[in-house]
Design a protein around this motif. Structure first.
Motif, short mmCIF file in Angstrom:
data_model
loop_
_atom_site.label_atom_id
_atom_site.label_comp_id
_atom_site.label_asym_id
_atom_site.label_seq_id
_atom_site.Cartn_x
_atom_site.Cartn_y
_atom_site.Cartn_z
N CYS A 164 47.30 -2.92 -43.74
CA CYS A 164 48.59 -3.25 -42.70
C CYS A 164 48.32 -4.40 -41.78
O CYS A 164 49.00 -5.13 -41.68
N LEU A 165 46.90 -4.40 -41.24
CA LEU A 165 46.53 -5.68 -40.49
C LEU A 165 46.54 -6.64 -41.22
O LEU A 165 46.81 -7.90 -40.71
N TYR A 166 45.87 -6.84 -42.34
CA TYR A 166 45.82 -8.07 -43.23
C TYR A 166 47.00 -8.47 -43.49
O TYR A 166 47.37 -9.81 -43.66
N ALA A 167 48.15 -7.69 -43.77
CA ALA A 167 49.74 -8.26 -44.18
C ALA A 167 50.30 -9.01 -42.94
O ALA A 167 50.74 -9.85 -43.14
N GLY A 168 49.81 -8.36 -41.72
CA GLY A 168 50.50 -9.12 -40.65
C GLY A 168 49.87 -10.34 -40.33
O GLY A 168 50.31 -11.59 -40.02
N ILE A 169 48.44 -10.39 -40.51
CA ILE A 169 47.90 -11.79 -40.23
C ILE A 169 48.10 -12.71 -41.42
O ILE A 169 48.52 -13.95 -41.09
N VAL A 170 48.32 -12.35 -42.51
CA VAL A 170 48.77 -13.45 -43.55
C VAL A 170 50.26 -13.93 -43.19
O VAL A 170 50.64 -15.03 -43.51
N THR A 171 51.11 -12.99 -42.88
CA THR A 171 52.33 -13.32 -42.54
C THR A 171 52.38 -14.46 -41.44
O THR A 171 53.13 -15.12 -41.42
N ASP A 172 51.81 -14.24 -40.49
CA ASP A 172 51.82 -15.15 -39.05
C ASP A 172 50.91 -16.23 -39.37
O ASP A 172 51.25 -17.29 -38.54
N VAL A 188 37.59 -11.80 -39.15
CA VAL A 188 38.59 -10.39 -38.95
C VAL A 188 38.97 -10.26 -40.27
O VAL A 188 38.89 -8.97 -40.84
N VAL A 189 39.87 -11.05 -41.11
CA VAL A 189 40.09 -10.84 -42.34
C VAL A 189 38.91 -10.40 -43.36
O VAL A 189 39.23 -9.41 -44.05
N ALA A 190 37.92 -11.15 -43.07
CA ALA A 190 36.83 -10.76 -44.04
C ALA A 190 36.32 -9.11 -43.92
O ALA A 190 36.17 -8.66 -44.76
N THR A 191 36.31 -8.90 -42.66
CA THR A 191 36.06 -7.41 -42.26
C THR A 191 37.10 -6.49 -42.99
O THR A 191 36.89 -5.69 -43.46
#
Ligand code: 5GP
Ligand code: MN
Length: 338
Positions: A164-172, A188-191
């Protein structure tokens, strides 16, 4: 997150709460990802939680874990109102003024719950007891990650939460290409990948899943593009008729506005999308460099957002909206020539 706010949040969550999590109207990947990621975290720490969206969201986000449990305020109104009235804590994610939740505002502003805002847009309104607002962070999902870590929950991050969190980061971040992407974002994304986020599938779901009708609609949009070299501006219009002709579904126009900025010299790109049902023209603004579309949207189109990505609306018809828009450009000529 400020340590005083971390302390207040820890206190607030130190006993089981009835929690409602609300993203903005027409939620995008960041809003839904933040709401669902936070939902998994809070329910795993002993709270009773519900995600309520003001309205529906696009099919290309419905693969997300937890999506089946989401309550749509428009469709399941009685249940949603009851949940909001009974809530002891309400998290609002990826927006910072209650006008962003449309008709849901009336019910939410009467709620007795303690409000917690998690958001990265400019000019936050003053409705939350705890405000985690940071315009320097790429996405609300990145903020949710930092918040969970601050609450001591790093070890509790599951692969569902990570997705979920990865999806939001790639979107924005537009797949990590916008200026808001920092080294910290990548860490953050690596984690999140280490925690089990399915990065390749997520990219495909969000950016590389098309229907023929959407591609034809994109063709129509690009064909409609008007370029104004004297203002380094390009804009697109899509009428309701054109949308209907291409079997428009929510989310189909996502990303269209960005094409204007791929033209050499263009620093201001806009898309006007007619919505006959709501009687408005919904507008997306994008810029490159220092021209603030947040200020432009706020001043002229009842909107807001970030310096380089903002939205707004017009109650005029398409022709008058575009005419009004074009009449504004001369006053901004210097900023648009920068
Ligand atoms: P989009 O153009 O993709 O809908 O939105 C771009 C950015 O502007 C997002 O961060 C979104 O939350 C924000 N935004 C979009 N529409 C509005 C609006 O009507 N009002 C405000 N305040 N922000 C908006
Ligand atoms: Mn966001």
């Amino acid at each position: 997150m400020k340590s005083a706010d971390v302390g207040s949040l820890k206190t607030l969550l130190s006993s089981p709460q009835n929690i409602v999590i609300i993203p903005h109207k027409n939620p995008d990947g960041d809003a839904i990802g933040a709401a669902l990621g936070l939902n998994f975290y809070l329910s795993s720490t002993g709270h009773s939680t519900t995600v309520i969206t003001p309205n529906d969201y696009p099919q290309f986000l419905k693969w997300m874990p937890g999506t089946q449990e989401v309550i749509n305020f428009e469709k399941e109104n009685t249940t949603a109102v009851k949940k909001i009235e009974e809530a002891t804590v309400i998290f609002t994610v990826d927006f910072n003024e209650l006008g962003r939740i449309g008709h849901m505002k009336e019910t939410v502003s009467k709620a007795k719950a303690a409000f917690v805002m998690v958001d990265h847009h400019q000019s936050p309104a003053d409705y939350a007891a705890i405000m985690y607002s940071d315009v320097n962070l790429s996405s609300t999902c990145e903020m949710i990650f930092h918040m969970i870590v601050a609450l001591g929950g790093l070890e509790l991050i599951t692969s569902e939460m990570a997705d979920c969190l990865y999806a939001g980061i790639v979107t924005d971040t537009g797949s990590f290409k916008y200026a808001s992407t920092t080294g910290k974002t990548h860490r953050v994304v690596a984690t999140l990948i280490d925690k089990g986020a399915h990065s390749a599938e997520i990219h495909k779901n969000i950016f590389d899943t098309n229907t023929a009708s959407r591609l034809h609609l994109l063709g129509c949009a690009l064909n409609n593009m008007v370029i104004l070299p004297e203002y380094n501006t390009a804009y697109i219009t899509l009428s309701q008729e054109e949308l209907d002709l291409h079997q428009f579904k929510k989310g189909d126009t996502e990303g269209f506005v960005n094409y204007g900025l791929t033209l050499a010299g263009i620093i201001f790109a806009v898309i006007f999308i007619e919505n006959k049902e709501e009687g408005i023209i919904k507008i997306s603004f994008r810029s490159e460099g220092s021209f603030s579309v947040n200020e432009f949207a706020r001043k002229y189109f009842e909107g807001g957002g970030h310096t380089n990505a903002a939205g707004g609306k017009s109650n005029k018809n398409m022709e008058d909206t575009v005419h009004y828009f074009r009449s504004l450009l001369e006053d901004h000529k210097t900023a648009l020539s920068a």
